[in-house]
Design an enzyme around this catalytic site. Structure first.
Site, PDB file in Angstrom:
ATOM      1  N   LYS A 161       0.797  -1.223   0.000  1.00 46.26           N
ATOM      2  CA  LYS A 161       0.000   0.000   0.000  1.00 46.26           C
ATOM      3  C   LYS A 161       0.835   1.281   0.000  1.00 46.26           C
ATOM      4  CE  LYS A 161      -4.453  -1.572   1.221  1.00 46.26           C
ATOM      5  NZ  LYS A 161      -4.310  -2.935   1.783  1.00 46.26           N
ATOM      6  N   GLU A 214      -9.556   6.403   3.739  1.00 44.16           N
ATOM      7  CA  GLU A 214     -10.379   5.367   4.354  1.00 44.16           C
ATOM      8  C   GLU A 214      -9.486   4.154   4.551  1.00 44.16           C
ATOM      9  OE1 GLU A 214     -10.026   5.552   1.126  1.00 44.16           O
ATOM     10  OE2 GLU A 214      -9.637   3.429   0.722  1.00 44.16           O
ATOM     11  N   SER A 222       1.370  -9.821  -1.042  1.00 48.74           N
ATOM     12  CA  SER A 222       1.051  -8.401  -0.886  1.00 48.74           C
ATOM     13  C   SER A 222       1.391  -7.822   0.483  1.00 48.74           C
ATOM     14  CB  SER A 222      -0.435  -8.170  -1.180  1.00 48.74           C
ATOM     15  OG  SER A 222      -1.248  -9.014  -0.388  1.00 48.74           O
TER      16      SER A 222
END
Ligand SMILES: *Cc1c(COP(=O)(O)O)cnc(C)c1O
Length: 399
Positions: A90, A112, A378
Site C-alpha cells: 500500500k 479510508e 502483498s
C-alpha cells in the site's frame, strides 16, 4: 487489443468513469486535469523513485520459494511486498498520491481504511511530509485491527469511526467522501485501491505498477527472460493485483490470475467474491461489477480478511475479466488460513491473510514443471496474528 490504461474519460471498455455528486466535480476534475502531467514530470519521478528506494525499501526481493516449488512441482517465486515499510504494497500508492497532493498545494490528507494497512501507510507518509491526516475506519474494523489503530494514532493521525452499515471498508469510504465534499479546497482524498472515480483507478495502478516493472527486471536476471508463465495476486479493490499485472497485460502469453475472497463460500451469503457473483452497477464513483440485490442495493461483503472485505472490484479487473485477459478464482476463509500456515512452515514467512488467498490458489492449478509462477505476496501477517492464534487453537482442539 487489451489495454492497461483507460480512455480519457476513465473507461476500460464499459467499466470505470466518474459518477460523482455535483459537489465533488471540482476536486475530481482538478485531479483529472493534472494527474498525468504531474506523474510524468521528471522532478516528480525523481522524488517518487527516491522515496521508493530509500524509504519504502524497494526493490523488494523476488524470492525463489524452493520448498513450495518442490511441493507443487513447478517454479514458484514470491514477490516480497510484505517487506515494504509498514508491511504491505500500500505504501507505493500512498507515497505517489501524497507527492501529488503536495504539488496541488493540499494541506490536509484524508483516507479510508479496511484492514488498517492503508490508514497506517497514509499516516506514515503524512508524518514524513508534515501534513495533517484524518483516517476513516469502520468501527468493526477498528475492533479487529487494534494494533493498526494504535500505529495511526502514534503517527499523529486522527482516526474517525464509521458506524453505519456493516461498519467496514465500504462505510468508511462513504464517510470519507462525505467529509471530502464538505472540505474540498484544502483536502486530498488518498484512495487506497484501484477503485473510485476516474482518475483514481488509473493513478493507483500506475503507482503500483512498480511491482511488475521490478518483476520483469528480476526475472531477466534470474531466468534470462522478463516474463513469467503466471502472475497470481489477491484482489480486494485490486491494487496489488493491478500492480503485479500491469506490465504484463500486453504480453498475452503471461497468464494473469486474480484471487478474490469467497468468505464462507461463493454460494453462501457471507462472501466477498464480487467477480463470481457480482453484476454491473455503480459503486463509489465508478461503473464496475459489484455485489447487489436485484433492486440495486449494495450487499455487505464478508471475508475473514479485512482487506478483501469489499463488495466491489476495480474497473480494470472488471474489464480484464470481461475480456478474458485475466482469470479470477475465489478462495474460502478456511483455504486461506490453511495456506497461511503452510507458507509459515515451508518458507518461514507469515503472510497477511489477504496474500494467503493468492497462495491458496497454488494447489488448484495444474502447473507444468518448467512453468515460472510469480505469486505477489502483498503483505505480512503480523496484523493477523490474533486470527491465526484463534484458528490454531481450534485446530488443535479438533484433533
Ligand atoms: C489492502 C490489502 C489488500 C487488498 O487490496 P488491493 O487493493 O486489492 O491490493 C491485499 N493485501 C494486503 C496485504 C492488503 O493490506
Amino acid at each position: 487489443m487489451i489495454i492497461q490504461e483507460p480512455d480519457t474519460k476513465g473507461y476500460y471498455g464499459p467499466y470505470g468513469g466518474a459518477y460523482i455528486p455535483e459537489m465533488l466535480h471540482r476536486n475530481v476534475e482538478e485531479l483529472q486535469a493534472n494527474y498525468l502531467e504531474i506523474i510524468n514530470d521528471n522532478g516528480f519521478q525523481e522524488d517518487f523513485i527516491n522515496l521508493l528506494h530509500n524509504y519504502v525499501g524497494r526493490p523488494t526481493p523476488l524470492f525463489p520459494a524452493k520448498n513450495l516449488s518442490s511441493r507443487f512441482k513447478t517454479k514458484i517465486y514470491l514477490k516480497r511486498e510484505d517487506l515494504c515499510h509498514t508491511g504491505a504494497h500500500k505504501l507505493n500508492n500512498v507515497v505517489g498520491q501524497i507527492l501529488l497532493a503536495k504539488r496541488l498545494k493540499k494541506k490536509h490528507i484524508i483516507a479510508e481504511t479496511g484492514a488498517g494497512q492503508h490508514g497506517v501507510a497514509t499516516a506514515t507518509v503524512c508524518a514524513l511530509m508534515g501534513l495533517r491526516c484524518t483516517v476513516f475506519m469502520g468501527s468493526k474494523d477498528i475492533q479487529r485491527q487494534q494494533p493498526n489503530v494504535l500505529r495511526m494514532k502514534m503517527l499523529g493521525a486522527e482516526v474517525i469511526a464509521a458506524t453505519s452499515g456493516n461498519q467496514t471498508l465500504k462505510d468508511a469510504i462513504n464517510e470519507a467522501i462525505r467529509y471530502w465534499i464538505n472540505h474540498s479546497d484544502e483536502t486530498h482524498y488518498v484512495i487506497g485501491s484501484t477503485i473510485g472515480p476516474h482518475p483514481y483507478p488509473d493513478m493507483v495502478a500506475r503507482f503500483q505498477s512498480v511491482i511488475s516493472s521490478e518483476i520483469r527486471k528480476q526475472l531477466l536476471e534470474k531466468e534470462g527472460r522478463e516474463t513469467p508463465d503466471y502472475v497470481v495476486a489477491c484482489v480486494g479493490g485490486g491494487s496489488n493485483a493491478a500492480g503485479a499485472f500491469y506490465h504484463f497485460i500486453s504480453d498475452s502469453q503471461v497468464k494473469l490470475i486474480g484471487v478474490e475472497a469467497a468468505g464462507e463460500g461463493v454460494g453462501s451469503s457471507n462472501t466477498a467474491a464480487t467477480i463470481a457473483i457480482g453484476t454491473e452497477g455503480i459503486i463509489h464513483g465508478c461503473r464496475t461489477l459489484l455485489m447487489q440485490t436485484p433492486d440495486g442495493q449494495t450487499k455487505e461483503a464478508h471475508s475473514i480478511s479485512a482487506g478483501l472485505d469489499y463488495p466491489g472490484i476495480g474497473p480494470l479487473h472488471a474489464y480484464l475479466h470481461q475480456s478474458q485477459r485475466a482469470s479470477y478464482y475465489a478462495i474460502t476463509d478456511e483455504e486461506a488460513l490453511n495456506a497461511a500456515f503452510d507458507l509459515a512452515l515451508s518458507e518461514g514467512i507469515i503472510p497477511a491473510l489477504e496474500s494467503a488467498h493468492a497462495l491458496a490458489l497454488l494447489p488448484k492449478i495444474a502447473f507444468r514443471p518448467h512453468d515460472i509462477v510469480v505469486v505477489n505476496l502483498s503483505g505480512r501477517g503480523d496484523k493477523d496474528l490474533a486470527i491465526y492464534q484463534e484458528y490454531f487453537s481450534h485446530d488443535n482442539h479438533d484433533k
